[in-house]
Design a protein around this motif. Structure first.
Motif, mmCIF file in Angstrom:
data_model
loop_
_atom_site.group_PDB
_atom_site.id
_atom_site.type_symbol
_atom_site.label_atom_id
_atom_site.label_comp_id
_atom_site.label_asym_id
_atom_site.label_seq_id
_atom_site.Cartn_x
_atom_site.Cartn_y
_atom_site.Cartn_z
ATOM 1 N N TYR A 1 141.923 63.103 4.177
ATOM 2 C CA TYR A 1 140.994 62.064 4.660
ATOM 3 C C TYR A 1 141.335 60.723 4.013
ATOM 4 O O TYR A 1 141.403 59.698 4.677
ATOM 5 N N GLN A 4 144.523 59.290 5.501
ATOM 6 C CA GLN A 4 144.329 58.667 6.807
ATOM 7 C C GLN A 4 143.719 57.276 6.673
ATOM 8 O O GLN A 4 144.146 56.327 7.328
ATOM 9 N N ALA A 38 141.262 55.181 13.695
ATOM 10 C CA ALA A 38 140.984 56.400 12.934
ATOM 11 C C ALA A 38 141.140 57.626 13.826
ATOM 12 O O ALA A 38 141.667 58.660 13.391
ATOM 13 N N ASN A 39 140.701 57.512 15.074
ATOM 14 C CA ASN A 39 140.822 58.629 16.003
ATOM 15 C C ASN A 39 142.283 58.909 16.335
ATOM 16 O O ASN A 39 142.696 60.074 16.440
ATOM 17 N N GLU A 42 143.793 60.571 13.221
ATOM 18 C CA GLU A 42 143.204 61.903 13.066
ATOM 19 C C GLU A 42 143.828 62.891 14.058
ATOM 20 O O GLU A 42 144.087 64.049 13.709
ATOM 21 N N THR A 43 144.077 62.442 15.286
ATOM 22 C CA THR A 43 144.687 63.314 16.293
ATOM 23 C C THR A 43 146.078 63.758 15.866
ATOM 24 O O THR A 43 146.446 64.935 16.017
ATOM 25 N N SER A 46 145.731 66.252 13.066
ATOM 26 C CA SER A 46 145.204 67.516 13.563
ATOM 27 C C SER A 46 146.301 68.321 14.260
ATOM 28 O O SER A 46 146.408 69.537 14.064
#
Length: 266
Positions: A1, A4, A38-39, A42-43, A46
């Motif tokens: 976290y 990122q 951030a998205n 994060e993708t 992930s």
């Protein structure tokens, strides 16, 4: 976290100290765009977690760099194109303000043309328009204001309703009509198709969509009576019928906006 967040902070810091105008820095570094960044990051992380055999460290780094670069280019291109065409945008939408671009919000829509996405452009702090990084002439042909296919359909409904109803009833006797009920026809929108050395793009009227309340007076989704509900589903049926007739695909919830209790194709 933390990693990122550090990636995003490092990217935004490079924008703040880079050779960009103050306006461009503010547009890129807005809280809304930070959330989208951030998205994006994060993708990638992930996917790397789910498929470690495919996402080695150098691969993850390369993907993040390319997507952050595309994000910046997306905002830059949106700003330049809208700035250069501001007189045409103001004229097309009847806007009399100064036309200063005060915010650009990149959406999470499907990417077009080298990863670029649809953006919400705000003029003078309050007036919003939608920038689309693709050719929108086909959109204008189908569901734009006059002349368009939807507009012609509405003309037929106004002038040929009795004839159409009698033909439909002869084929489907069980159909029940409500001739005095609300029927607003197919909703149309304003489109401005543009082109430059980079290709086709366009600007579209912004449609608000309030869906976080059950108050029928304020919500675009909650009907106040049966007449509004029937009108909505008649519109949906007509839109899908035209789509089927002309072979239009890609119809899903992200390409339909409910505005003032009417379904607009976008």
């Amino acid at each position: 976290y933390e990693t990122q967040n550090q990636i995003i902070d490092s990217f935004l810091d490079s924008i703040r100290i880079g050779p960009f105008t103050r306006e461009a820095k503010n547009l890129i570094c807005s809280p809304v765009n930070r959330a989208l960044l951030a998205n994006i990051v994060e993708t990638v992380f992930s996917n790397a977690k789910d498929r470690p055999e495919l996402y080695r460290a150098e691969v993850v780094s390369d993907i993040i760099v390319r997507r952050l670069k595309a994000f910046y280019i997306n905002i830059e291109e949106t700003y330049i194109r809208c700035f250069k065409n501001m007189p045409r945008i103001k004229h097309a939408f009847g806007y009399a303000g100064a036309g200063i671009i005060t915010d650009i919000q990149i959406t999470d829509s499907d990417p077009h043309n080298r990863g670029h996405r649809v953006a919400i452009v705000t003029l003078d702090g309050t007036h919003k328009r939608v920038y689309k990084p693709r050719d929108i002439r086909i959109d204008a042909f189908f569901c734009g204001h006059r002349p368009s296919l939807f507009d012609y359909s509405n003309h037929l409904l106004r002038t040929e309703t009795a004839s159409i109803q009698s033909k439909v009833v002869s084929l489907s006797p069980d159909v029940t009509y409500h001739p005095d009920e609300l029927d607003t026809g197919l909703p149309t929108n304003s489109f401005l198709a543009l082109e430059d050395e980079g290709g086709h793009f366009g600007v579209v009227e912004y449609l608000s969509c309030e869906k976080h309340t059950l108050d029928a007076a304020r919500s675009d989704y909650v009907f106040r009576n049966k007449a509004e509900a029937r009108n909505y589903y008649k519109q949906i049926g007509r839109e899908f019928a035209i789509a089927r007739l002309y072979g239009i695909g890609d119809l899903h919830q992200e390409n339909l906006i409910v505005h003032q209790k009417q379904p607009f194709l976008t």
